[in-house]
Scaffold this active site. Sequence first.
Site: not given
Ligand code: NAD
Length: 259
Positions: A62, A155, A159, A142
Amino acid sequence: MAISGKVALVTGAAQGIGLAISKRLASDGARIALMDLNREALDAAAEVVAAEGVEVSTILADVSKRQQVSDAIDQTQRELGGFDIMVNNAGIAQVQPIEAITEEEMDLIHAVNVKGTLWGIQLAAAKFKSSGSKGKIISAASIAAHEGYPMLGAYCSSKFAVRAMTQVAAKEFASDGITVNAYCPGVVGTDMWVEIDERFAELTGAKKGETFDQFVSSIALGRSQTPTDVSQLVSYLAGPDSDYMTGQCVIVDGGMVYR
Ligand code: NAD
């Protein structure tokens, strides 16, 4: 490939953007430690990444727990024989108007997105310094690190904090030859956006898919983003072509936010 032979630890690597980054760095020739909370998804992801022909490790941990991040870095070095690139990708989202954000919600999102990134930056830098490595630290920010969006207050605050820590850490670690940057995706079609869209529907009465489509309609390049679109930038940030770059939070969003 210039990344070939390096070792990267990627958090939140079991799915979505983290999996795409792990796959891309593996295809660039890096050995990858995949860290996540979800054992089943982690094992499936490890198979996909190992198919690129590199050694992989999996770590159930975690990011919000400092000791677990520290142990993960030690395990990476022990099992893969080095540690050169830290990707603080794990993150969670929340959809809630400012007036309704609870103490528990704020604590949780800051524990994962802010503390999780802080531990990753702090402990990776300590390890790079002790091993004399000019490592690279790359975190997930982000477009929500550059612009506030209604209903995404907690959120966005988390960020914006990642952007602040990226700038501070870049300045603090520059003399050690360690670079610290972040990637700022826009609207990526992952499970995170499925959750965001569903929650907007609950709160606003929008139809399923409507909020996602609305956000995508404002993208200049006319389509939603794929995890691969993000991984291409991270490959650059992890490799030597970005050696003269630090403290930057680079937007890759198909043309939504212009800075
Ligand atoms: P997702 O929810 O598809 O995947 C996130 C992964 O992180 C999952 O496998 C989850 O189990 C893991 N996770 C969550 N909490 C955790 C913890 N405490 N310790 C370890 N693992 C943990 O998300 P995503 O869309 O792939 O996003 C990845 C990153 O990119 C994030 O930081 C998100 O904020 C950022 N982001 C995403 C988007 C989007 O549009 N999806 C846009 C901008 C930024």
